[in-house]
Design an enzyme around this catalytic site. Structure first.
Site, short mmCIF file in Angstrom:
data_model
loop_
_atom_site.label_atom_id
_atom_site.label_comp_id
_atom_site.label_asym_id
_atom_site.label_seq_id
_atom_site.Cartn_x
_atom_site.Cartn_y
_atom_site.Cartn_z
CG ASP A 63 43.67 -25.16 29.05
OD1 ASP A 63 44.61 -25.15 28.24
OD2 ASP A 63 43.13 -24.12 29.47
CG HIS A 79 45.66 -17.87 29.18
ND1 HIS A 79 45.45 -16.52 29.02
CD2 HIS A 79 44.48 -18.47 28.90
CE1 HIS A 79 44.20 -16.30 28.66
NE2 HIS A 79 43.57 -17.48 28.58
#
Length: 544
Positions: free
Chosen positions: A331, A225
């Protein structure tokens, strides 16, 4: 019809926790659930990537890989579905979790609390009565304001990580800083990197487990991320490797996927996203900067894999690996934010410890990302990326390693469908635990998914003939190999046959109007029975 079908698929709910096995024993497997953050389907070697990920490759070579496993398209909704076994709206996480600057309104509708509600239990809460010690390291992002929403209060014996979402990897600090159990920690000093530290604490927690007693570890990395932060020695391994550009990268990854049997070549490769220019149109400076951005991103994935290798070695050295069910997934699809092919944030902010993470994620305040072109390449062969309900947004790698429990041949690929909500019933089965209808005085919503154990044994199962999604107005449903996509408030739907076109290139809605009508009605019924509607408030994606 759909409501009844879903309710009948899982019937392990009872009025109170009762154990299938009276006491914990050495035969109960340890469970290690590892999740990456915003990583693409094709980034790691077991799914066609060129980024060196030998630990994950070894797990895949000696385990089981899924080609049709799905998440919920975004970090908080995925985490909610993963940890509770419910659709995210049922757990109160229909939209992003509250962050330091976004507290949940007191009167929020049940499906949009912005934190885990009391109508669900986490895997940790469910496993503790079965004798499991429960640990978490990494990113929580399921509620921030009030310790009752934190990991320790949702079943985890120990926690080290970040309660909020995005943060600096080198210098996490308040209000997006580190927390140990229930205590906020000061900004770390000296050489620090979250991916390494999360693993350090995870191994420390494991070592506190009494001999012969099982544990559940949820290791939720923030890599890769944004912001783009990596260790210099890792960046050096990749700098210059991506100067050939995203078009070349997409083609090479696709060919490796075909050779590995991960994809059907007849699907074709999705078109380069319309948000990314042809690589040849970029200037030399843009090429150099984009090469470096991608190098940092690859270094983040590479370092995560190194740490997964540390976990595996630690389990092996302590003679626990054979009896450990280890699962790795992501995710959501790779992140294209803020939807420019040049990437987000100033180039000067890339790999700067204090650039990004202190403020909110909106507009990547001070952060840095790698952009639409690289995100599109990370999701080869699929279309789109994080937050979208095309396959590029919701398809996740899933690797299962369990020497004592898998009966499939090492390196097997399965094309059986699976979804995040399957994790709860899987872990309950292997732990000999039961799912409650009540917990701490609250009525708990029943599960409807089923265990993955039949697939671990090489068998098929009937679960997930229907699958449903909703994320910030976007909606989708899958029936068998058919998938529809649309937007709430828009009567038009797209229709794709994933058996022949998983890259979602040919819209067949006009050719099969009756099927679209049937699937749209099923989505509506699901939405009305799973806390999506009627209280849906029409919130558009804040990133767009």
């Amino acid at each position: 019809m759909i409501r009844k079908r879903l309710a009948l698929l899982f019937t392990l709910h009872i009025s109170h926790f009762t154990l299938s096995l009276v006491a914990a024993s050495a035969s109960k497997p340890n469970i290690v659930l590892i999740m990456s953050d915003d990583m693409g389907w094709s980034d790691i070697q077991p799914y066609g990537g060129e980024i060196e990920t030998p630990a994950l490759q070894n797990l895949a070579d000696n385990g089981l890989r899924f080609t049709q496993f799905y998440n919920s398209a975004r970090c908080s909704p995925t985490r909610a579905a993963l940890l509770t076994g419910l659709y995210q709206h049922q757990a109160g996480m229909g939209i992003l979790a509250e962050d330091p600057g976004v507290a949940a309104p007191a009167d929020a509708d049940s499906g949009y609390k912005r934190y885990l509600n009391k109508s669900c239990v986490t895997i940790a809460e469910a496993l503790k009565p079965a004798g499991y010690h429960t640990y978490m390291a990494g990113k929580w992002h399921l509620g921030y304001h009030g310790q009752e929403k934190w990991p320790r209060q949702r079943g985890f014996d120990r926690f080290y990580g970040i309660v909020s979402g995005a943060s600096s990897f080198h210098a996490p600090r308040h209000p997006r800083g580190l927390t140990l159990d229930n205590d906020h920690l000061p900004e770390p000093t000296g050489e620090y990197y979250t991916t390494d530290a999360f693993t350090d604490y995870a191994l420390e927690f494991i070592d506190t487990t009494p001999e012969g007693e099982p544990f559940f570890l949820y290791l939720s990395y923030t890599a890769p991320h944004w912001p783009l932060h990596a260790r210099d020695e890792d960046i050096a391994k990749f700098t210059g490797r991506y100067r050939s550009g995203w078009d070349v990268l997409r083609a090479s990854r696709w060919q490796r996927q075909i050779a590995a049997g991960l994809v059907d070549p007849s699907w074709g490769l999705s078109q380069r996203d319309d948000g990314a220019r042809a690589w040849t149109e970029l200037t030399e400076q843009q090429v150099s900067e984009l090469d470096y951005r991608m190098a940092v991103y690859a270094a983040m994935v590479h370092r995560m894999d190194h740490n997964i290798g540390r976990v595996v070695k630690h389990l092996k050295d302590s003679d626990q690996l054979d009896n450990t069910l280890l699962i790795f997934l992501n995710d959501n699809g790779a992140c294209a934010e803020p939807y420019t092919d040049l990437g987000g944030g100033l180039f000067s902010a890339v790999n700067q410890p204090r650039a990004g993470g202190a403020g909110g994620p909106k507009n990547l305040k001070g952060g840095s990302s790698y952009g639409t072109g690289w995100a599109n390449a990370s999701n080869v062969p699929f279309r789109r990326y994080k937050a979208k309900l095309y396959e590029g947004g919701i398809a996740t790698p899933l690797i299962v390693h369990w020497p004592a429990g898998l009966t499939t041949a090492p390196g097997t690929l399965t094309h059986e469908k699976g979804y995040l909500t399957d994790m709860m019933p899987t872990f309950l089965e292997v732990a000999g635990a039961s799912y409650p209808s009540e917990y701490e005085g609250n009525k708990i919503k029943p599960l409807y998914s089923s265990s993955l154990i039949p697939i671990f044994k090489g068998d098929s199962r009937d679960t997930h003939d229907w699958m449903f999604w909703e994320h910030y107005i976007d909606r989708a449903a899958r029936k068998g190999d058919w998938k529809i996509l649309g937007r709430i408030g828009d009567e038009n739907w797209e229709l794709y046959n994933l058996a022949t076109d998983r890259t979602e290139s040919i819209d067949l809605a006009d050719q099969h109007p009756e099927l679209v009508t049937e699937m749209a009605a099923a989505w509506q019924e699901w939405a009305e029975s799973h806390d999506v509607l009627p209280n849906y408030h029409g919130t558009k994606d804040p990133k767009h």
